[in-house]
Write an enzyme that holds these catalytic residues in place. Structure first.
Site, PDB file in Angstrom:
ATOM      1  N   GLU A  52       0.672   8.471  -0.589  1.00 54.83           N
ATOM      2  CA  GLU A  52      -0.459   7.543  -0.781  1.00 54.83           C
ATOM      3  C   GLU A  52      -1.283   7.954  -1.991  1.00 54.83           C
ATOM      4  O   GLU A  52      -1.638   9.133  -2.144  1.00 54.83           O
ATOM      5  CB  GLU A  52      -1.305   7.529   0.494  1.00 54.83           C
ATOM      6  CG  GLU A  52      -1.636   6.145   0.984  1.00 54.83           C
ATOM      7  CD  GLU A  52      -0.425   5.304   1.354  1.00 54.83           C
ATOM      8  OE1 GLU A  52      -0.006   4.479   0.498  1.00 54.83           O
ATOM      9  OE2 GLU A  52       0.102   5.445   2.474  1.00 54.83           O
ATOM     10  N   THR A  70      -0.316   8.293  -4.830  1.00 51.60           N
ATOM     11  CA  THR A  70       0.491   9.085  -5.768  1.00 51.60           C
ATOM     12  C   THR A  70       1.088   8.200  -6.864  1.00 51.60           C
ATOM     13  O   THR A  70       1.446   8.694  -7.918  1.00 51.60           O
ATOM     14  CB  THR A  70       1.639   9.798  -5.015  1.00 51.60           C
ATOM     15  OG1 THR A  70       2.171   8.865  -4.067  1.00 51.60           O
ATOM     16  CG2 THR A  70       1.136  11.021  -4.284  1.00 51.60           C
ATOM     17  N   ASP A  71       1.178   6.877  -6.605  1.00 54.02           N
ATOM     18  CA  ASP A  71       1.896   6.040  -7.591  1.00 54.02           C
ATOM     19  C   ASP A  71       1.199   6.028  -8.944  1.00 54.02           C
ATOM     20  O   ASP A  71       1.832   6.198  -9.981  1.00 54.02           O
ATOM     21  CB  ASP A  71       2.181   4.620  -7.059  1.00 54.02           C
ATOM     22  CG  ASP A  71       0.973   3.795  -6.658  1.00 54.02           C
ATOM     23  OD1 ASP A  71      -0.164   4.326  -6.627  1.00 54.02           O
ATOM     24  OD2 ASP A  71       1.161   2.585  -6.369  1.00 54.02           O
ATOM     25  N   GLY A  94      -3.647  -4.130   4.409  1.00 54.74           N
ATOM     26  CA  GLY A  94      -3.022  -2.978   3.741  1.00 54.74           C
ATOM     27  C   GLY A  94      -1.506  -3.037   3.772  1.00 54.74           C
ATOM     28  O   GLY A  94      -0.839  -2.022   3.622  1.00 54.74           O
ATOM     29  N   LEU A  95      -0.947  -4.239   3.963  1.00 56.82           N
ATOM     30  CA  LEU A  95       0.519  -4.380   3.969  1.00 56.82           C
ATOM     31  C   LEU A  95       1.000  -5.158   2.744  1.00 56.82           C
ATOM     32  O   LEU A  95       2.090  -5.720   2.729  1.00 56.82           O
ATOM     33  CB  LEU A  95       0.992  -5.041   5.272  1.00 56.82           C
ATOM     34  CG  LEU A  95       0.651  -4.271   6.559  1.00 56.82           C
ATOM     35  CD1 LEU A  95       1.096  -5.040   7.798  1.00 56.82           C
ATOM     36  CD2 LEU A  95       1.289  -2.869   6.567  1.00 56.82           C
ATOM     37  N   SER A  96       0.161  -5.187   1.721  1.00 56.29           N
ATOM     38  CA  SER A  96       0.530  -5.743   0.410  1.00 56.29           C
ATOM     39  C   SER A  96       0.765  -7.244   0.402  1.00 56.29           C
ATOM     40  O   SER A  96       1.755  -7.728  -0.164  1.00 56.29           O
ATOM     41  CB  SER A  96       1.761  -5.042  -0.156  1.00 56.29           C
ATOM     42  OG  SER A  96       1.432  -3.750  -0.491  1.00 56.29           O
ATOM     43  N   GLU A 111      -2.251  -7.773 -11.788  1.00 59.62           N
ATOM     44  CA  GLU A 111      -3.285  -7.347 -10.844  1.00 59.62           C
ATOM     45  C   GLU A 111      -4.298  -6.418 -11.541  1.00 59.62           C
ATOM     46  O   GLU A 111      -5.501  -6.524 -11.321  1.00 59.62           O
ATOM     47  CB  GLU A 111      -2.649  -6.660  -9.635  1.00 59.62           C
ATOM     48  CG  GLU A 111      -3.666  -6.453  -8.546  1.00 59.62           C
ATOM     49  CD  GLU A 111      -3.086  -6.417  -7.140  1.00 59.62           C
ATOM     50  OE1 GLU A 111      -1.937  -6.838  -6.937  1.00 59.62           O
ATOM     51  OE2 GLU A 111      -3.810  -5.965  -6.246  1.00 59.62           O
ATOM     52  N   ASP A 130       3.595  -1.296  -4.673  1.00 62.38           N
ATOM     53  CA  ASP A 130       3.712  -2.482  -3.826  1.00 62.38           C
ATOM     54  C   ASP A 130       4.612  -3.536  -4.475  1.00 62.38           C
ATOM     55  O   ASP A 130       5.454  -4.153  -3.827  1.00 62.38           O
ATOM     56  CB  ASP A 130       2.324  -3.086  -3.554  1.00 62.38           C
ATOM     57  CG  ASP A 130       1.351  -2.064  -2.971  1.00 62.38           C
ATOM     58  OD1 ASP A 130       1.812  -0.995  -2.518  1.00 62.38           O
ATOM     59  OD2 ASP A 130       0.138  -2.334  -2.981  1.00 62.38           O
ATOM     60  N   TYR A 143     -11.285   2.659  -4.119  1.00 64.15           N
ATOM     61  CA  TYR A 143      -9.932   2.848  -4.672  1.00 64.15           C
ATOM     62  C   TYR A 143     -10.028   3.226  -6.149  1.00 64.15           C
ATOM     63  O   TYR A 143      -9.447   4.215  -6.598  1.00 64.15           O
ATOM     64  CB  TYR A 143      -9.125   1.557  -4.497  1.00 64.15           C
ATOM     65  CG  TYR A 143      -7.702   1.676  -4.992  1.00 64.15           C
ATOM     66  CD1 TYR A 143      -6.663   1.990  -4.125  1.00 64.15           C
ATOM     67  CD2 TYR A 143      -7.384   1.501  -6.336  1.00 64.15           C
ATOM     68  CE1 TYR A 143      -5.362   2.120  -4.568  1.00 64.15           C
ATOM     69  CE2 TYR A 143      -6.092   1.632  -6.793  1.00 64.15           C
ATOM     70  CZ  TYR A 143      -5.085   1.934  -5.903  1.00 64.15           C
ATOM     71  OH  TYR A 143      -3.783   2.071  -6.362  1.00 64.15           O
TER      72      TYR A 143
HETATM   73  C1  GLA Z   1      -2.591   0.112  -2.775  1.00 66.75           C
HETATM   74  C2  GLA Z   1      -2.116  -0.018  -4.221  1.00 66.75           C
HETATM   75  C3  GLA Z   1      -0.884   0.851  -4.474  1.00 66.75           C
HETATM   76  C4  GLA Z   1      -1.093   2.281  -4.005  1.00 66.75           C
HETATM   77  C5  GLA Z   1      -1.666   2.295  -2.588  1.00 66.75           C
HETATM   78  C6  GLA Z   1      -2.048   3.681  -2.152  1.00 66.75           C
HETATM   79  O1  GLA Z   1      -1.640  -0.437  -1.913  1.00 66.75           O
HETATM   80  O2  GLA Z   1      -1.816  -1.357  -4.514  1.00 66.75           O
HETATM   81  O3  GLA Z   1      -0.540   0.811  -5.835  1.00 66.75           O
HETATM   82  O4  GLA Z   1      -1.890   2.992  -4.901  1.00 66.75           O
HETATM   83  O5  GLA Z   1      -2.796   1.474  -2.451  1.00 66.75           O
HETATM   84  O6  GLA Z   1      -0.923   4.494  -2.045  1.00 66.75           O
END
Ligand code: GLA
Length: 386
Positions: free
Chosen positions: A34, A36-37, A124-126, A160, A172, A221
């Protein structure tokens, strides 16, 4: 309501008087890795069965007309005189993606579109990435252009970042483009290479939606991202030119602990240790050592709670409850944080028990009803037959 491609086609024929193609792009659950991207690190998400569907048909002009079945609203844009900025509306994702595709040199035809989703919104599921990727897929298909999955993931992320104003990483959009049924993907967010990690048939991914979403989530964030950048700036004084926290080992970080403000040190420690946990978890899943994978997930949650400070009492409660159940290997919050969902790695035979304990325990503790999903990893973006 579960809408199938043919339902969308019927709605499309009714509104626009012709037959569409239908593109599907999934939401995701992140097993581990989490925040880390955007630190050039590692993540291990899986695409969900929940997805956004976009029905589309080309138009002879350069207009985009999009109807959302979820919002019951229509928006229209002219690709030749588009809005200059986001307006805070759901359609920002649609026009943002279209404009970013064009800025990347992909010249689009106008199109009529209908979007629908069963990805829980704001959990939080994109849901945003699923919308971006399904619209990109549909627009490219209707413009006779190919879908280069990794390139399109980067373009949707850029939409985004630059149009919507959320400084997200690429995870995501990547998993929504490239997901593989039955697998999680271990993604290296620097090279953008990935490895398929099978989810064994006896395992289930149990997702628990806390139904809590703290208002400050977006701002926090971006603050976490700034703290990581500050960490890189400070550490590069001692380590030489490093590009991202990906380049820092635990040993190097510990040796400079006293040189960093405590808050920045802890933010960095989450990222550095989380990268190591993702790699451990992938190896453990591949070796069939589910207990070791679960331990890495549990440790990830502690790190998010104490060092990165992105959890909240409700998700901590769900994770704590899941961890008491026999047959649950590990549990953690998934996604950006400050509410949303947890993910637990569960033996198939323990799913019902775990769901019951989460439901009862969460209600007693918070008065809220948890929403439980048991998901099998699905494929990334593709056209579906109508
Ligand atoms: C959101 C962001 C992702 C990532 C996560 C945390 O989903 O869109 O790019 O940073 O939070 O891991």
């Amino acid at each position: 309501m579960s809408v199938q491609a043919r339902d969308l086609a019927v709605e499309f024929a009714y509104r626009f008087d012709r037959a569409p193609t239908v593109s599907r792009a999934p939401g995701r659950v992140n097993l581990i890795g989490e925040h880390t991207d955007y630190n050039d690190g590692f993540v291990m998400p899986a695409a969900l069965e929940f997805a956004t569907l976009t029905a589309a048909s080309q138009r002879p002009d350069r207009r985009l007309r999009v109807y959302s079945m979820i919002m019951d609203e229509t928006r229209e844009f002219d690709l030749d005189s588009p809005p200059q900025a986001a307006s805070g509306d759901w359609s920002d994702y649609v026009i943002g993606v279209a404009l970013t595709l064009e800025m990347s040199g992909l010249s689009l035809s106008g199109a009529d579109l209908i979007v629908w989703t069963d990805v829980p919104i704001g959990a939080g599921l994109s849901s945003s990435a699923a919308l971006e990727v399904s619209v990109a897929h549909a627009l490219l298909a209707e413009s006779g252009l190919g879908f280069d999955a990794i390139e399109i993931a980067k373009i949707c992320q850029r939409a985004e970042n630059d149009f919507v104003g959320m400084r997200c990483g690429v995870m995501d959009q990547y998993i929504s483009c490239c997901g593989v049924a039955g697998h999680a993907l271990l993604i290296d967010c620097r090279s953008l290479a990935s490895r398929h990690v099978a989810i064994a048939p006896n395992l289930r991914l149990l997702i628990a939606n806390s139904r809590v979403r703290h208002q400050h989530a977006g701002g926090e964030y971006n603050l976490r991202r700034e703290a990581c950048e500050e960490g890189v700036r400070l550490l590069s004084r001692y380590l030489g030119p490093i590009e991202a926290l990906r380049d820092v080992t635990s040993k190097q970080l510990e040796a400079r602990r006293r040189k960093l403000p405590d808050l920045i040190y802890r933010r960095c420690r989450h990222i550095v240790t989380e990268n190591a946990r993702v790699l451990e978890a992938a190896l453990a899943l591949e070796a069939g050592d589910f207990a070791a994978c679960g331990q890495a997930m549990n440790a990830s949650h502690v790190s998010m709670r104490k060092d990165f400070e992105i959890t909240c009492p409700e998700v901590d409660m769900l994770v704590g409850l899941a961890q008491t159940v026999e047959g649950v290997y590990g549990s953690r919050m998934t996604g950006g944080g400050f509410g949303g969902c947890t993910v637990s790695l569960v033996e198939a035979s323990a799913v019902d028990k775990a769901a019951q304990i989460l439901t009862d325990g969460y209600r007693v503790a918070t008065g809220l009803d948890v929403e439980i999903f048991v998901c099998a990893p699905s494929d990334g973006a593709h056209l579906i037959p109508v």
